[in-house]
Design a protein around this motif. Sequence first.
Motif, PDB file in Angstrom:
ATOM      1  N   LYS A 236      36.009   8.545 -10.708  1.00 41.96           N
ATOM      2  CA  LYS A 236      36.870   8.503 -10.899  1.00 41.96           C
ATOM      3  C   LYS A 236      37.276  10.160 -11.080  1.00 41.96           C
ATOM      4  N   PHE A 237      38.232  10.844 -11.211  1.00 40.38           N
ATOM      5  CA  PHE A 237      38.936  12.266 -10.996  1.00 40.38           C
ATOM      6  C   PHE A 237      39.505  12.048 -12.083  1.00 40.38           C
ATOM      7  N   ARG A 238      39.456  13.569 -12.915  1.00 44.03           N
ATOM      8  CA  ARG A 238      40.952  13.444 -13.987  1.00 44.03           C
ATOM      9  C   ARG A 238      40.935  15.190 -13.706  1.00 44.03           C
ATOM     10  N   PHE A 239      42.192  15.771 -13.695  1.00 44.86           N
ATOM     11  CA  PHE A 239      42.857  17.510 -13.476  1.00 44.86           C
ATOM     12  C   PHE A 239      43.465  17.747 -14.509  1.00 44.86           C
ATOM     13  N   GLU A 240      43.358  18.941 -14.810  1.00 44.95           N
ATOM     14  CA  GLU A 240      43.986  19.436 -15.516  1.00 44.95           C
ATOM     15  C   GLU A 240      45.360  19.548 -15.648  1.00 44.95           C
ATOM     16  N   GLY A 241      46.409  18.721 -16.552  1.00 40.15           N
ATOM     17  CA  GLY A 241      47.750  18.348 -16.398  1.00 40.15           C
ATOM     18  C   GLY A 241      48.542  17.376 -15.518  1.00 40.15           C
ATOM     19  N   ASN A 242      47.659  16.421 -14.728  1.00 45.10           N
ATOM     20  CA  ASN A 242      47.675  15.574 -13.563  1.00 45.10           C
ATOM     21  C   ASN A 242      47.173  14.227 -14.004  1.00 45.10           C
ATOM     22  N   PRO A 243      47.698  13.444 -13.883  1.00 43.88           N
ATOM     23  CA  PRO A 243      47.095  11.727 -13.947  1.00 43.88           C
ATOM     24  C   PRO A 243      45.345  11.316 -13.567  1.00 43.88           C
ATOM     25  N   GLN A 244      44.638  10.601 -13.735  1.00 42.38           N
ATOM     26  CA  GLN A 244      43.620  10.026 -12.967  1.00 42.38           C
ATOM     27  C   GLN A 244      43.485   9.618 -12.188  1.00 42.38           C
ATOM     28  N   ILE A 245      43.220   9.643 -11.154  1.00 43.85           N
ATOM     29  CA  ILE A 245      42.498   8.986  -9.918  1.00 43.85           C
ATOM     30  C   ILE A 245      41.260   8.418  -9.738  1.00 43.85           C
ATOM     31  N   ARG A 246      41.397   7.046  -9.802  1.00 44.11           N
ATOM     32  CA  ARG A 246      39.902   6.376  -9.602  1.00 44.11           C
ATOM     33  C   ARG A 246      40.013   5.700  -7.942  1.00 44.11           C
ATOM     34  N   THR A 247      38.706   5.498  -7.463  1.00 39.75           N
ATOM     35  CA  THR A 247      38.604   4.798  -5.933  1.00 39.75           C
ATOM     36  C   THR A 247      37.223   4.443  -6.426  1.00 39.75           C
ATOM     37  N   THR A 248      37.905   2.785  -5.308  1.00 45.25           N
ATOM     38  CA  THR A 248      36.469   1.797  -5.042  1.00 45.25           C
ATOM     39  C   THR A 248      35.389   2.154  -3.824  1.00 45.25           C
ATOM     40  N   LEU A 249      34.451   2.704  -3.600  1.00 44.34           N
ATOM     41  CA  LEU A 249      33.717   2.295  -2.052  1.00 44.34           C
ATOM     42  C   LEU A 249      32.963   0.989  -1.823  1.00 44.34           C
ATOM     43  N   ILE A 250      33.126   0.560  -0.918  1.00 43.40           N
ATOM     44  CA  ILE A 250      32.168  -0.548  -0.502  1.00 43.40           C
ATOM     45  C   ILE A 250      31.296  -0.196   0.644  1.00 43.40           C
ATOM     46  N   ARG A 251      30.336  -0.413   0.814  1.00 43.13           N
ATOM     47  CA  ARG A 251      29.194  -0.407   1.874  1.00 43.13           C
ATOM     48  C   ARG A 251      28.018  -1.571   1.971  1.00 43.13           C
ATOM     49  N   ASP A 252      27.910  -1.698   2.674  1.00 41.49           N
ATOM     50  CA  ASP A 252      26.522  -2.737   3.286  1.00 41.49           C
ATOM     51  C   ASP A 252      25.117  -2.119   3.021  1.00 41.49           C
ATOM     52  N   CYS A 253      24.386  -3.230   3.794  1.00 40.23           N
ATOM     53  CA  CYS A 253      23.186  -2.814   3.452  1.00 40.23           C
ATOM     54  C   CYS A 253      22.352  -4.098   4.718  1.00 40.23           C
ATOM     55  N   LEU A 254      20.934  -4.045   5.192  1.00 43.34           N
ATOM     56  CA  LEU A 254      20.797  -4.046   6.204  1.00 43.34           C
ATOM     57  C   LEU A 254      18.940  -4.491   5.459  1.00 43.34           C
ATOM     58  N   VAL A 255      18.702  -6.459   5.655  1.00 50.05           N
ATOM     59  CA  VAL A 255      17.659  -6.647   4.942  1.00 50.05           C
ATOM     60  C   VAL A 255      16.356  -6.359   6.323  1.00 50.05           C
ATOM     61  N   ARG A 256      15.038  -5.346   5.950  1.00 49.70           N
ATOM     62  CA  ARG A 256      14.549  -5.129   7.037  1.00 49.70           C
ATOM     63  C   ARG A 256      13.231  -5.493   7.324  1.00 49.70           C
TER      64      ARG A 256
END
Length: 256
Positions: A236-256
């Motif tokens: 989540k990023f909030r800037f002076e005089g600007n609306p908040q920007i939000r983004t979500t990341l999908i990642r993966d893992c492997l079992v060893r």
Amino acid sequence: MGLRTAIPLAILLLALGLGAVSQAEVEQRGNLRVSFDADFVPNKLPRHRAAPVKVKIEGRIKTLDNTHPPSLRWLEVEINRNGRLSTEGLPTCSAALLQSTSTQTALARCGPAQVGRGSFQASVSLGREIASSGKILAFNGLRGGKQALLLHLFAAVPVRFTLVVPMTIGHREKGEFGTVLRAQIPRIGGITSVTHIGLTIGRRYTVNGERRSYVSAACSAPPGFPGAAFPFARGKFRFEGNPQIRTTLIRDCLVR
């Protein structure tokens, strides 16, 4: 990181060898564009126990017309709850020790508390836009008596400045994201805006003969599956005089 809230379709794709490729998420609000990326290494982890990892976080900020970008005022990064952060026995540093110091001096004063490093870029408005760059050091610290991550940013040209940004570390009992890093970004004279941050966090250390890791995780994929995809981080990023920007990341893992 470890996953108990796996997305069934993503798990199936991963099992078939079609797992998601790590890439940045880009969000735009008017003239402002933010790119957010985060990942962890290694991504091959034990299924039932946590193992040491390093977390990489990157953010880029720009305007579409190349004008001076607005100042980033608030930053929040949420991490999947199955990642673990341990500071027991790890030395701490204070923001007061880091104020007005160079990278070299900061390391001399707080080296035993270092848990990460990276770099940053900034745009300095001096009649025209001038690019500046510098180094970031991350230290284990306290803020208001509570666990925190202290970010030390130092640049020498075209304007010499040191910026110390405390990131509070919070924990949530429910939801996909259990660890929350929050920071209020100080103003830098009104002419300097951070445009890129790249940071890697992670450290192995020893307490009473026992090896520990600042960050650790498991890949708790369902039985029979070689790995899993999951919501790893939300920015989540909030800037002076600007609306908040939000983004979500999908990642993966492997079992060893």
